[in-house]
Design an enzyme around this catalytic site. Structure first.
Site, mmCIF file in Angstrom:
data_model
loop_
_atom_site.group_PDB
_atom_site.id
_atom_site.type_symbol
_atom_site.label_atom_id
_atom_site.label_comp_id
_atom_site.label_asym_id
_atom_site.label_seq_id
_atom_site.Cartn_x
_atom_site.Cartn_y
_atom_site.Cartn_z
ATOM 1 N N GLN A 1 -4.073 -1.575 9.901
ATOM 2 C CA GLN A 1 -3.990 -2.902 9.295
ATOM 3 C C GLN A 1 -4.505 -3.959 10.283
ATOM 4 O O GLN A 1 -4.083 -4.006 11.436
ATOM 5 C CB GLN A 1 -2.527 -3.195 8.894
ATOM 6 C CG GLN A 1 -2.333 -4.488 8.142
ATOM 7 C CD GLN A 1 -3.015 -4.494 6.763
ATOM 8 O OE1 GLN A 1 -3.003 -3.502 6.042
ATOM 9 N NE2 GLN A 1 -3.633 -5.612 6.407
ATOM 10 N N LYS B 1 0.841 -1.205 0.000
ATOM 11 C CA LYS B 1 0.000 0.000 0.000
ATOM 12 C C LYS B 1 0.879 1.259 0.000
ATOM 13 O O LYS B 1 0.641 2.205 -0.756
ATOM 14 C CB LYS B 1 -0.927 -0.017 1.224
ATOM 15 C CG LYS B 1 -2.033 -1.070 1.115
ATOM 16 C CD LYS B 1 -2.770 -1.300 2.421
ATOM 17 C CE LYS B 1 -3.708 -2.493 2.294
ATOM 18 N NZ LYS B 1 -4.361 -2.887 3.553
ATOM 19 N N ASP C 1 -10.805 2.977 4.661
ATOM 20 C CA ASP C 1 -11.151 1.548 4.574
ATOM 21 C C ASP C 1 -12.666 1.356 4.552
ATOM 22 O O ASP C 1 -13.146 0.268 4.225
ATOM 23 C CB ASP C 1 -10.578 0.788 5.785
ATOM 24 C CG ASP C 1 -9.292 0.053 5.453
ATOM 25 O OD1 ASP C 1 -9.065 -0.220 4.255
ATOM 26 O OD2 ASP C 1 -8.530 -0.251 6.388
#
Ligand code: NAP
Length: 293
Positions: free
Chosen positions: A96, A52, A119
């Site tokens: 994460q 990412k 997200d």
């Protein structure tokens, strides 16, 4: 049979975003800035976060990787999240997952400012998604929608079977495929580990979206002719003959299912690269929204 080439489409999307970033630079504007928080040193998480951050650098975004030890307490992580919420220089950030056991994942998701929740995991954003309001759609389902759209796959009136009901893939996917509009307007069946006679259900599906994480779960006899197959699964299977000591496998028995499918995603090179591209797209959206405020 058509391969839904996530690698190619994700590169197209990244090129489109790069052009947007260049325009921002030319106008002397601030470019999007994504932060990623990694707690602990899980190998797969390190790989995902690393890709990412590298993707951000390649397309001209700013990026920050916040690494915290696996002993980090919930309070320490919540403090870091508050710092990122307050930092005007950061447009969006991700935590994460999975987190170490001493940290309550739900509390962490709730602590992220919905305006920076690229997200799309915060209940405010998830609720907006379910209500057809403009919001951050979780990157993996967003990537699948984008693939269906760019390959012009018909979803209207089709029977879509989703395998897996996780909060980040299966559940949002089932909501999005049932929405009014395109891609959507499907009749959706959401299956999980308590579903009985799953093969009987999948053989009736026009579109199967498999997100359970069991290699080779979906076999040719579970699929009808000309079905559209989306394989979300990513499982590391030990393989000593490979330099890394493992190979990546999807949920679908690709060699045999692809002979029956009309469209199919490969693993790797299907949904995986799309997920990263859509995270970048959400970060661009977050920057545009901050600018408009
Ligand atoms: P998860 O949270 O582990 O959820 C798995 C789901 O599959 C659960 O709902 C579970 O049912 C269901 N399931 C398990 N065994 C089943 C069976 N035999 N029959 C039917 N359903 C079954 O997984 P996730 O986070 O959604 O991830 C799923 C897979 O996608 C993993 O391989 C993951 O690595 C991969 N993934 C890929 C991407 C990408 O970018 N390509 C992104 C995210 C995840 P219950 O709810 O009843 O337990």
């Amino acid at each position: 049979m058509v391969i839904l080439d996530g690698k190619k489409i994700s590169n197209d999307i990244k090129n489109e975003i790069t052009a947007e970033v260049q325009k921002m630079k030319d106008n002397g504007e601030k470019v999007p800035h994504l932060a990623a928080v990694l707690v602990g040193d899980d190998g797969a998480s390190l790989t995902y976060v690393g890709s990412k951050v590298r993707a951000c650098e390649r397309i001209g975004f700013e990026s920050t990787l916040v690494k915290m030890p696996h002993t980090t307490s919930e309070v320490e992580l919540l403090q870091k999240i508050e710092e990122l919420n307050q930092d005007d220089n950061i447009d969006g950030f991700i935590i994460q997952l999975p987190l170490p056991p001493q940290i309550n994942t739900q509390k962490v998701i709730m602590a992220v400012d919905p305006k920076k929740d690229v997200d799309g995991f915060h209940p405010e954003n998830f609720g907006k998604m379910a209500l057809d309001m403009s919001t951050f759609i979780p990157a993996t389902p967003f990537g699948i929608l984008e693939l269906l759209e760019r390959y012009d796959v018909d979803t209207k009136g089709k029977h879509t079977v989703v395998i897996g009901r996780s909060h980040i893939v299966g559940r949002p996917m089932s909501i999005l495929m049932s929405r009014k509009g395109w891609p959507g307007n499907s009749t959706v069946t959401l299956t999980h580990s308590n579903t009985k006679n799953i093969a009987q259900i999948t053989t009736q599906a026009d579109i199967i979206i498999s997100a359970l994480g069991v290699p080779n779960f979906l076999k040719a006899e579970m699929v009808k002719d000309d079905a559209v197959i989306i394989d979300v699964g990513i499982t590391r299977v030990p393989d000593e003959s490979h330099p890394k000591g493992y190979v990546i496998r999807g949920d679908v028995d690709f060699d045999n299912v692809s002979k029956k499918a009309s469209y199919i995603t490969p693993v790797p090179g299907g949904v995986g690269p799309m997920t990263i591209a859509m995270l970048l797209k959400n970060t661009l959206l977050a920057r545009e929204q901050q600018r408009a405020r």
